[in-house]
Design a protein around this motif. Structure first.
Motif, mmCIF file in Angstrom:
data_model
loop_
_atom_site.group_PDB
_atom_site.id
_atom_site.type_symbol
_atom_site.label_atom_id
_atom_site.label_comp_id
_atom_site.label_asym_id
_atom_site.label_seq_id
_atom_site.Cartn_x
_atom_site.Cartn_y
_atom_site.Cartn_z
ATOM 1 N N MET A 1 91.143 -2.663 52.550
ATOM 2 C CA MET A 1 91.089 -2.414 54.151
ATOM 3 C C MET A 1 90.119 -1.324 54.028
ATOM 4 S SD MET A 1 94.810 -2.619 55.858
ATOM 5 C CE MET A 1 95.400 -1.670 54.735
ATOM 6 N N ARG A 2 89.232 -1.271 54.935
ATOM 7 C CA ARG A 2 88.309 -0.273 55.178
ATOM 8 C C ARG A 2 88.735 0.668 56.710
ATOM 9 N NH1 ARG A 2 82.959 -3.790 54.390
ATOM 10 N NH2 ARG A 2 84.219 -5.083 55.553
ATOM 11 N N LEU A 3 88.022 1.551 56.683
ATOM 12 C CA LEU A 3 88.444 2.566 58.056
ATOM 13 C C LEU A 3 87.824 1.799 58.948
ATOM 14 C CD1 LEU A 3 89.801 5.077 59.061
ATOM 15 C CD2 LEU A 3 87.383 6.294 58.753
ATOM 16 N N LYS A 4 86.558 1.312 59.037
ATOM 17 C CA LYS A 4 86.277 0.412 59.984
ATOM 18 C C LYS A 4 86.821 -0.578 60.625
ATOM 19 C CE LYS A 4 82.511 -2.041 57.771
ATOM 20 N NZ LYS A 4 81.058 -2.375 57.724
ATOM 21 N N ASP A 5 87.703 -1.130 59.512
ATOM 22 C CA ASP A 5 88.471 -2.368 60.064
ATOM 23 C C ASP A 5 89.601 -1.724 61.109
ATOM 24 O OD1 ASP A 5 87.295 -4.000 58.416
ATOM 25 O OD2 ASP A 5 88.711 -3.712 56.762
ATOM 26 N N PHE A 6 90.139 -0.796 60.877
ATOM 27 C CA PHE A 6 90.928 -0.169 61.900
ATOM 28 C C PHE A 6 90.344 0.105 63.232
ATOM 29 C CE2 PHE A 6 92.753 1.549 57.749
ATOM 30 C CZ PHE A 6 93.972 0.716 57.787
ATOM 31 N N LEU A 7 89.190 0.609 63.163
ATOM 32 C CA LEU A 7 88.382 0.677 64.451
ATOM 33 C C LEU A 7 88.204 -0.599 65.152
ATOM 34 C CD1 LEU A 7 86.950 2.813 66.318
ATOM 35 C CD2 LEU A 7 84.849 2.483 64.905
ATOM 36 N N TYR A 8 87.484 -1.695 64.331
ATOM 37 C CA TYR A 8 87.439 -2.772 64.984
ATOM 38 C C TYR A 8 88.631 -3.476 65.605
ATOM 39 C CZ TYR A 8 82.922 -2.976 62.407
ATOM 40 O OH TYR A 8 81.783 -2.681 61.701
ATOM 41 N N PHE A 9 89.528 -3.435 65.064
ATOM 42 C CA PHE A 9 90.917 -3.920 65.357
ATOM 43 C C PHE A 9 91.383 -3.358 66.691
ATOM 44 C CE2 PHE A 9 95.682 -3.483 65.594
ATOM 45 C CZ PHE A 9 96.006 -4.844 65.715
ATOM 46 N N SER A 10 91.481 -1.873 66.486
ATOM 47 C CA SER A 10 91.883 -1.231 67.838
ATOM 48 C C SER A 10 91.061 -1.361 69.028
ATOM 49 C CB SER A 10 91.975 0.319 67.328
ATOM 50 O OG SER A 10 92.593 1.238 68.577
ATOM 51 N N THR A 11 89.654 -1.579 68.815
ATOM 52 C CA THR A 11 88.696 -1.556 69.982
ATOM 53 C C THR A 11 88.902 -3.165 70.497
ATOM 54 O OG1 THR A 11 87.006 -0.230 68.898
ATOM 55 C CG2 THR A 11 86.324 -1.736 70.766
ATOM 56 N N ILE A 12 89.172 -4.059 70.059
ATOM 57 C CA ILE A 12 89.592 -5.551 70.331
ATOM 58 C C ILE A 12 90.644 -5.218 71.188
ATOM 59 C CG2 ILE A 12 90.083 -7.767 69.921
ATOM 60 C CD1 ILE A 12 88.456 -7.358 67.321
ATOM 61 N N ALA A 13 91.896 -4.922 70.376
ATOM 62 C CA ALA A 13 93.139 -4.667 71.290
ATOM 63 C C ALA A 13 93.021 -4.110 72.403
ATOM 64 C CB ALA A 13 94.107 -3.967 70.442
ATOM 65 N N LYS A 14 92.117 -2.875 72.703
ATOM 66 C CA LYS A 14 92.040 -2.070 73.792
ATOM 67 C C LYS A 14 91.298 -2.827 74.869
ATOM 68 C CE LYS A 14 89.189 1.882 75.565
ATOM 69 N NZ LYS A 14 87.977 2.853 75.224
ATOM 70 N N TYR A 15 90.241 -3.580 74.638
ATOM 71 C CA TYR A 15 89.550 -4.470 75.626
ATOM 72 C C TYR A 15 90.267 -6.069 75.625
ATOM 73 C CZ TYR A 15 85.957 -0.811 75.845
ATOM 74 O OH TYR A 15 85.208 0.358 75.897
ATOM 75 N N LYS A 16 90.806 -6.314 74.973
ATOM 76 C CA LYS A 16 91.483 -7.777 74.756
ATOM 77 C C LYS A 16 90.308 -8.827 74.893
ATOM 78 C CE LYS A 16 96.017 -6.813 77.005
ATOM 79 N NZ LYS A 16 95.649 -5.207 76.965
ATOM 80 N N SER A 17 89.219 -8.310 74.371
ATOM 81 C CA SER A 17 88.111 -9.313 74.345
ATOM 82 C C SER A 17 87.130 -8.949 72.979
ATOM 83 C CB SER A 17 87.087 -8.893 75.609
ATOM 84 O OG SER A 17 85.908 -9.644 75.501
ATOM 85 N N TYR A 18 86.641 -10.104 72.216
ATOM 86 C CA TYR A 18 85.755 -9.623 71.174
ATOM 87 C C TYR A 18 84.443 -9.352 71.763
ATOM 88 C CZ TYR A 18 88.882 -11.386 67.429
ATOM 89 O OH TYR A 18 89.745 -11.542 66.398
ATOM 90 N N SER A 19 84.013 -9.862 72.765
ATOM 91 C CA SER A 19 82.589 -9.708 73.225
ATOM 92 C C SER A 19 82.593 -8.390 73.759
ATOM 93 C CB SER A 19 82.253 -10.696 74.373
ATOM 94 O OG SER A 19 83.147 -10.558 75.520
ATOM 95 N N LYS A 20 83.488 -7.955 74.572
ATOM 96 C CA LYS A 20 83.451 -6.234 75.108
ATOM 97 C C LYS A 20 83.678 -5.458 73.650
ATOM 98 C CE LYS A 20 85.253 -7.480 79.574
ATOM 99 N NZ LYS A 20 86.341 -7.195 80.751
ATOM 100 N N ALA A 21 84.456 -5.661 72.889
ATOM 101 C CA ALA A 21 84.473 -4.804 71.687
ATOM 102 C C ALA A 21 83.409 -4.729 71.089
ATOM 103 C CB ALA A 21 85.720 -5.259 70.856
ATOM 104 N N ALA A 22 82.682 -5.881 70.800
ATOM 105 C CA ALA A 22 81.416 -5.720 70.030
ATOM 106 C C ALA A 22 80.245 -5.139 70.343
ATOM 107 C CB ALA A 22 80.791 -7.340 69.930
ATOM 108 N N ASP A 23 80.255 -4.983 72.013
ATOM 109 C CA ASP A 23 79.206 -4.139 72.917
ATOM 110 C C ASP A 23 79.795 -2.752 72.708
ATOM 111 O OD1 ASP A 23 78.200 -6.462 73.852
ATOM 112 O OD2 ASP A 23 79.181 -6.581 75.817
#
Length: 218
Positions: A1-23
């Motif tokens: 696991m990399r630190l950015k994996d935690f950030l990616y996962f947390s951001t998706i959970a926050k927005y409940k959307s892959y597209s919004k998290a990617a933005d």
């Protein structure tokens, strides 16, 4: 696991959307999807339930989110602490003052320092002016608030504020007649101090200098 994996996962959970998290993360949606798929394969669990419209955490994903957010918060604290150290905003400041000056300087100074430099520890010493000057010279203090005059010519000073010395005199016409009082919007002031040359004064103790200027010595 990399630190950015935690950030990616947390951001998706926050927005409940892959597209919004990617933005939010300034990456492409395929890149984000690949990172989560790689993370799920590495862990051997499913973190998100996905359909065409929504993204939701699985029961395992909810557990993982708690630890992921703790890791991100700890990382952020560590970064701030290292930044404070690198910018010399971490450590101990040894400051001296007389009890008189400290009573009104420190209540203003300390809260401001704590707010702007939370990593700084402040050690306060209260001594007479001559002793404080000696302690700054020897390196036992980083700086001190003391009045002029000073005896050590190599100390660097900066002007902090002016203070008024008030003269309390008896309410007697004989003394008033000796003085030339210049009107002022707050206090009249004495022009002719020589007229008081033979009067008795109550002054500060020896080694407590008093002038009309106070300085911060470093």
């Amino acid at each position: 696991m990399r630190l950015k994996d935690f950030l990616y996962f947390s951001t998706i959970a926050k927005y409940k959307s892959y597209s919004k998290a990617a933005d939010e993360l300034f990456i492409s949606q395929p890149t984000l999807s690949q990172a989560i798929s790689r993370l799920e394969n590495e862990l051997g669990v499913k973190l998100f339930d996905r359909d065409n419209l929504t993204v939701s955490l699985t029961s395992v994903g909810k557990i993982f989110l708690e630890d992921a957010n703790e890791i991100l918060a700890a990382t952020d604290r560590l970064k701030k602490k290292m930044k404070n150290i690198s910018e010399s905003n971490y450590g101990t400041i040894r400051v001296g003052s007389s009890q008189f000056y400290g009573s009104f300087i420190f209540p203003v100074l300390i809260p401001s320092l704590k707010e702007n430099y939370p990593g700084i520890k402040i050690e306060i010493t209260e001594e007479s002016s001559d002793q404080l000057e000696t302690m700054v010279e020897s390196g036992d203090l980083d700086f001190a608030f003391i009045p002029l005059p000073i005896t050590a010519g190599h100390l660097t000073s900066c002007h902090m504020f002016n203070e008024k010395i008030l003269l309390a005199i008896p309410d007697e016409p004989s003394i008033y007649s000796k003085l030339k009082l210049t009107p002022d919007k707050h206090w009249p002031y004495v022009e002719n101090f020589s007229a008081l040359a033979h009067e008795n004064f109550m002054l500060l103790k020896k080694n407590n200098e008093a002038t009309n200027k106070s300085r911060c010595f470093m």
